[in-house]
Design a protein around this motif. Structure first.
Motif, PDB file in Angstrom:
ATOM      1  N   PHE A  32       0.845  -1.206   0.000  1.00 52.05           N
ATOM      2  CA  PHE A  32       0.000   0.000   0.000  1.00 52.05           C
ATOM      3  C   PHE A  32       0.876   1.250   0.000  1.00 52.05           C
ATOM      4  N   THR A  34       3.866   1.540  -1.297  1.00 47.56           N
ATOM      5  CA  THR A  34       4.421   1.752  -2.638  1.00 47.56           C
ATOM      6  C   THR A  34       3.383   2.332  -3.582  1.00 47.56           C
ATOM      7  N   LEU A  35       2.094   2.160  -3.251  1.00 48.40           N
ATOM      8  CA  LEU A  35       1.036   2.722  -4.097  1.00 48.40           C
ATOM      9  C   LEU A  35       0.618   4.112  -3.632  1.00 48.40           C
ATOM     10  N   ASP A  36       1.415   4.746  -2.763  1.00 48.60           N
ATOM     11  CA  ASP A  36       1.128   6.087  -2.237  1.00 48.60           C
ATOM     12  C   ASP A  36      -0.174   6.159  -1.468  1.00 48.60           C
ATOM     13  N   LYS A 106       3.137   3.275 -13.964  1.00 49.78           N
ATOM     14  CA  LYS A 106       2.550   4.100 -12.914  1.00 49.78           C
ATOM     15  C   LYS A 106       2.581   5.577 -13.312  1.00 49.78           C
TER      16      LYS A 106
ATOM     17  N   LEU B   5       0.248  -1.964 -13.513  1.00 46.85           N
ATOM     18  CA  LEU B   5      -0.997  -2.308 -12.825  1.00 46.85           C
ATOM     19  C   LEU B   5      -1.232  -3.812 -12.833  1.00 46.85           C
ATOM     20  N   TYR B   8       0.352  -5.699  -9.851  1.00 48.83           N
ATOM     21  CA  TYR B   8      -0.401  -5.588  -8.597  1.00 48.83           C
ATOM     22  C   TYR B   8      -1.641  -6.465  -8.637  1.00 48.83           C
ATOM     23  N   ALA B  49      -4.737  -0.412  -5.917  1.00 42.84           N
ATOM     24  CA  ALA B  49      -3.938  -0.347  -7.150  1.00 42.84           C
ATOM     25  C   ALA B  49      -4.694   0.414  -8.235  1.00 42.84           C
ATOM     26  N   ARG B  52      -4.616   4.127  -7.622  1.00 41.54           N
ATOM     27  CA  ARG B  52      -3.346   4.798  -7.896  1.00 41.54           C
ATOM     28  C   ARG B  52      -3.091   4.934  -9.398  1.00 41.54           C
ATOM     29  N   TYR B  53      -3.547   3.949 -10.168  1.00 37.20           N
ATOM     30  CA  TYR B  53      -3.218   3.955 -11.601  1.00 37.20           C
ATOM     31  C   TYR B  53      -4.226   4.727 -12.435  1.00 37.20           C
ATOM     32  N   PRO B  60      -4.655  10.355  -6.778  1.00 42.44           N
ATOM     33  CA  PRO B  60      -5.329   9.054  -6.788  1.00 42.44           C
ATOM     34  C   PRO B  60      -6.826   9.221  -6.601  1.00 42.44           C
ATOM     35  N   GLN B  65     -10.240   4.547  -2.100  1.00 44.73           N
ATOM     36  CA  GLN B  65      -9.604   4.403  -0.789  1.00 44.73           C
ATOM     37  C   GLN B  65     -10.622   4.522   0.333  1.00 44.73           C
TER      38      GLN B  65
END
Lengths: 155, 106
Positions: A32, A34-36, A106, B5, B8, B49, B52-53, B60, B65
Motif C-alpha cells: 500500500f 508503494t502505491l502512495d 505508474k 498495474l 499488482y 492499485a 493509484r493507476y 489518486p 480508498q
C-alpha cells in the motif's frame, strides 16, 4: 508476502498460521505504501496486524487449541478444491497478464507531497457522509451483538 | 522492469487464490476465518492499485480508498462477531473442526 500467505494455509498449528498472517498483512501494508496510499497502509497495520490478529491469537489462546492431529483426507473434496483453484488461477493470470490495457506504467502524481489523509477525510465527510454514519451504527450493533453472544446463558 | 498495474492485480489474485484454498481445504474453523480475512485484503489491494493507476486530476481516486476504509471497518466488526460465535460454538461442542459440526446435515 505471498510465501507467508501460503504458510497460513499450510501450517498445522493455528498459532503459527496466525503469526504468518501477521507478516503477510505487514507485507500488504508495504505494498500500500508503494502505491502512495499512506493512510490505508497505516490503517492496515493498526487495525489488521494490530487489533484483529491480537483478537485471533487471544481466541486461540482462550480455546486452548492443539496442533491438529492428521486426519483421513477426503480425496474427492481435495481434488475438487484443487481443480477449482487451478482453474481460477489460470484464468486470472491469462486475463490479467494478457490484457495490454492493464500493462500501463505508474502515472506521475501532480504534487510531490501527497496529503492523502486530508483528502480522504474530505471525501469521507462530503461524498460519503451517510455511509460513514451507517458504518458507525453497524459498529455499535456489532458491539451489542458480541456482548449478547458472549454472555452466559440465562435461566 | 517497471511495475505495472497488471503486476499488482496478479499479486492480488494470487493472494485471493491462497485465501480460497484455505477456505476450501482447511478444516479448522479459525483457520478458515483467517483465510477469509486474507481474501478481503486481496480485494483491498486491487482497489488501491486501481485508485493509484487511474488518476483524477493528478491525484489518486480517493473514492476507492474510502471504499477500502469501509471494507476494513466492516471486516473488523465481522471478525468480532464471528469470533464470538466461534467461542459460543466451542462452549457448546468442545470442537473447532468443521466436520464435527454436522447437526444440520441431512
Amino acid at each position: 508476502m505471498i510465501l507467508f500467505g501460503l504458510a497460513v494455509v499450510c501450517m498445522r498449528s493455528p498459532v503459527s498460521s496466525a503469526m504468518c498472517l501477521v507478516v503477510s498483512f505487514l507485507g500488504l501494508a508495504a505494498l500500500f505504501f508503494t502505491l502512495d496510499a499512506f493512510f490505508i497502509g497505516i490503517i492496515q497495520v493498526l487495525v489488521y496486524a494490530g487489533a484483529v490478529m491480537v483478537l485471533f491469537l487471544f481466541i486461540i489462546m482462550l480455546l486452548d487449541l492443539k496442533t491438529a492431529p492428521p486426519r483421513k483426507l477426503n480425496i474427492l473434496a481435495w481434488s475438487g478444491g484443487g481443480l477449482v483453484l487451478i482453474g481460477f488461477v489460470a484464468l486470472l493470470m491469462k486475463v490479467v497478464l494478457g490484457d495490454p490495457g492493464l500493462a500501463i506504467p505508474k502515472p506521475a502524481l501532480a504534487t510531490d507531497n501527497l496529503n492523502d489523509v486530508k483528502l480522504i477525510g474530505l471525501t469521507l465527510f462530503t461524498d460519503f457522509n451517510l455511509p460513514f454514519q451507517i458504518i458507525g451504527v453497524l459498529l455499535l450493533v456489532a458491539t451489542v451483538g458480541v456482548v449478547v453472544l458472549s454472555r452466559r446463558e440465562l435461566k | 522492469m517497471e511495475v505495472t498495474l497488471a503486476h499488482y492485480l496478479a499479486v492480488s489474485g494470487i493472494l485471493f487464490a491462497i485465501g480460497l484454498a484455505g477456505v476450501l481445504l482447511r478444516r479448522n474453523i479459525i483457520v478458515i476465518f483467517m483465510c477469509l480475512e486474507l481474501m478481503l485484503n486481496a480485494a483491498n489491494l486491487s482497489l488501491v492499485a486501481f485508485s493509484r493507476y487511474r488518476l483524477v486530476e493528478g491525484l489518486p481516486n480517493f473514492n476507492a480508498q474510502v471504499l477500502v476504509f469501509f471494507i476494513i471497518t466492516v471486516a473488523a466488526a465481522e471478525v468480532a462477531v464471528g469470533l464470538a460465535i466461534i467461542v459460543a460454538l466451542f462452549r457448546a461442542r468442545q470442537t473447532t473442526h468443521v466436520e464435527d459440526l454436522n447437526q444440520l446435515k441431512f
